[in-house]
Design a protein around this motif. Structure first.
Motif, short mmCIF file in Angstrom:
data_model
loop_
_atom_site.label_atom_id
_atom_site.label_comp_id
_atom_site.label_asym_id
_atom_site.label_seq_id
_atom_site.Cartn_x
_atom_site.Cartn_y
_atom_site.Cartn_z
N SER A 79 1.65 -17.83 62.28
CA SER A 79 0.95 -18.75 63.18
C SER A 79 -0.50 -18.91 62.75
O SER A 79 -1.36 -18.15 63.14
CB SER A 79 1.01 -18.26 64.63
OG SER A 79 0.56 -16.92 64.74
N ARG A 206 10.09 -16.23 60.56
CA ARG A 206 9.07 -17.19 60.97
C ARG A 206 8.57 -17.95 59.75
O ARG A 206 9.01 -17.72 58.64
CB ARG A 206 7.90 -16.47 61.67
CG ARG A 206 8.27 -15.69 62.92
CD ARG A 206 8.59 -16.57 64.11
NE ARG A 206 7.47 -17.40 64.52
CZ ARG A 206 6.50 -16.98 65.33
NH1 ARG A 206 6.48 -15.75 65.77
NH2 ARG A 206 5.54 -17.82 65.71
N TRP A 210 5.04 -24.32 62.82
CA TRP A 210 4.93 -23.50 64.04
C TRP A 210 5.66 -24.19 65.18
O TRP A 210 5.59 -25.41 65.29
CB TRP A 210 3.46 -23.30 64.42
CG TRP A 210 3.25 -22.21 65.43
CD1 TRP A 210 3.18 -20.86 65.19
CD2 TRP A 210 3.12 -22.36 66.84
NE1 TRP A 210 3.01 -20.17 66.36
CE2 TRP A 210 2.97 -21.07 67.40
CE3 TRP A 210 3.12 -23.46 67.71
CZ2 TRP A 210 2.82 -20.84 68.77
CZ3 TRP A 210 2.98 -23.25 69.06
CH2 TRP A 210 2.83 -21.95 69.58
N PRO A 211 6.38 -23.45 66.01
CA PRO A 211 6.49 -22.00 66.11
C PRO A 211 7.26 -21.32 64.97
O PRO A 211 7.43 -20.12 64.96
CB PRO A 211 7.23 -21.78 67.44
CG PRO A 211 7.08 -23.03 68.21
CD PRO A 211 7.03 -24.11 67.19
N ASP A 264 0.48 -14.89 68.93
CA ASP A 264 0.97 -16.25 69.14
C ASP A 264 0.45 -16.75 70.49
O ASP A 264 0.60 -16.06 71.50
CB ASP A 264 2.50 -16.28 69.15
CG ASP A 264 3.10 -16.24 67.77
OD1 ASP A 264 2.83 -17.17 66.99
OD2 ASP A 264 3.85 -15.29 67.47
N TRP A 266 1.37 -18.76 73.14
CA TRP A 266 2.54 -19.44 73.68
C TRP A 266 2.17 -20.29 74.90
O TRP A 266 2.77 -20.20 75.95
CB TRP A 266 3.64 -18.44 74.05
CG TRP A 266 4.19 -17.66 72.90
CD1 TRP A 266 4.14 -16.31 72.72
CD2 TRP A 266 4.91 -18.17 71.77
NE1 TRP A 266 4.77 -15.95 71.56
CE2 TRP A 266 5.25 -17.07 70.95
CE3 TRP A 266 5.28 -19.45 71.38
CZ2 TRP A 266 5.96 -17.22 69.76
CZ3 TRP A 266 5.99 -19.60 70.19
CH2 TRP A 266 6.32 -18.49 69.41
N GLY A 277 0.40 -24.56 63.25
CA GLY A 277 0.12 -23.17 63.63
C GLY A 277 -1.34 -22.84 63.78
O GLY A 277 -2.18 -23.29 62.98
#
Length: 377
Positions: A79, A206, A210-211, A264, A266, A277
């Motif tokens: 991220s 990952r 992003w995510p 992260d 969120w 990201g």
């Protein structure tokens, strides 16, 4: 906590790391009976002083959203790519001699391993290899017999940062990664079983925007991808079924003992709109503050936005409620007891992914319900 710090400091060298196929974790075992009871393993163990705090984020100076100016780094990191950018800067400018971190490794038991990186080119060449690995690696076990005349940076989860700082001391650099839980490699095996794959070439959990995407490379050259946030793997991960038992008692989400912590963000709008990201960045110490200022000055990192504490907490609210408030609630204990019995029965391997999605969603809902009940009282 399986950080591996005890293995690094044992003067008798009788503590060893061994992979346990049944649990999907690395275990610390005693190889021999010559324990001298020096207590060094306890002194570096993060579980020995694992206390709850009323402050979810810990002490800090500033909180930002940051990102690497290098678009390839930014897209292929977890991220935002700020950790990769900082690490390359530290090596290029010879601020540290080595960086200890976890890297993707297709030939390793968990498709990942802890290693010392000494070259900035390695970090630049394939940044996705250094994106998040959803397995538990005993990172600190590599700190055995380190050269005290050299300077190190350590990239790790909260427990790894605590242990590394106790082993190496303050004259090094610690970059923490927010961690909800350590997870068994069995979660990855379950995910691959759902894809009807027994063996694979590689997996990235990952990266790729992003995510991010969970990306599997098969031996036949096929690439299977799912968007991370709604992926089958994330459902398995979030169900708590493969969570390390020691992590049930951990109260440190944001690596409070790091110089800079990353997470992260969120946030609802961020998840909806952000494609490349951004790194949630908690600057904690003067070392961290000066480091970030230098990278911004040299135009290697963008400071995208300043965040307040409430927005950070809101972005990871359910896991913070679990770790700080409800970890010892009787209903949570019952849920974990159910999971223990469930895993002992080994029926998790035959249940469909819808079962994991059900538990993942409803476990979070239950945490929020506990919050509402507490408000009513």
């Amino acid at each position: 906590m399986r950080c591996g710090g005890c293995v690094a400091v044992c003067p008798q060298q009788i503590l060893k790391i061994r992979y346990n196929k049944k649990t999907g974790f690395y275990d610390v075992i005693m190889d021999g009976k010559q324990c001298c009871k020096c207590g060094k393993c306890i002194k570096v163990c993060p579980a020995a002083t694992n206390e709850s705090s009323e402050k979810y984020i810990g002490k800090y100076k500033k909180i930002y959203l940051t990102s690497s100016v290098n678009q390839n780094i930014r897209i292929n990191a977890t991220s935002g790519g700020s950790i990769n950018e900082i690490c390359r800067y530290l090596l290029e400018k010879k601020k540290v001699d080595k960086i200890l971190l976890v890297k993707n490794e297709p030939d390793a038991k968990m498709l990942a391993k802890a290693k010392f990186v000494e070259s900035e080119e390695e970090l630049l060449e394939n940044p996705r290899q250094f994106a998040s690995r959803y397995v538990s690696i005993p990172l600190c076990s590599l700190l055995k017999n380190v050269d005290k005349n050299k300077k190190y940076a350590v990239i790790g989860t909260p427990c790894q940062i605590i242990s590394a700082r106790r082993i190496l001391g303050r004259d090094n650099i610690y970059l923490g990664i927010a961690c909800s839980e350590g997870i068994s490699f069995k979660a990855t095996e379950k995910y691959l079983k759902e894809l009807e794959l027994k063996q694979i070439e590689n997996i990235f959990y990952r990266g790729g925007g992003w995510p991010g995407r969970t990306t599997v490379f098969t031996h036949d050259g096929e690439i299977i991808e799912q968007e991370h946030y709604n992926s089958d793997f994330n459902a398995i991960y979030s169900s708590q079924i493969y969570r390390n038992k020691g992590c049930r008692f951990c109260h440190d989400q944001f690596a409070n003992e790091a110089d800079i912590s990353f997470f992260d963000f969120w946030n609802v709008l961020e998840v909806k709109n952000e494609k490349f990201g951004k790194s949630g960045t908690i600057v904690r110490t003067e070392i961290g503050e000066k480091l970030l200022e230098k990278l911004e000055e040299e135009k290697r990192i963008y400071i995208e936005e300043t965040l307040d504490e409430k927005r950070v907490i809101d972005s990871q609210e359910w896991i913070l409620l679990l770790k700080e408030k409800y970890w010892n609630h009787w209903t949570i204990k019952i849920y974990y007891l159910f999971i223990n019995i469930f895993r002992l029965s080994i029926i998790e391997y035959i249940l469909p992914i819808s079962f994991y999605r059900f538990f993942s969603k409803n476990f979070r809902r239950w945490i929020y319900l506990l919050k509402r009940i507490e408000r009513v009282k």
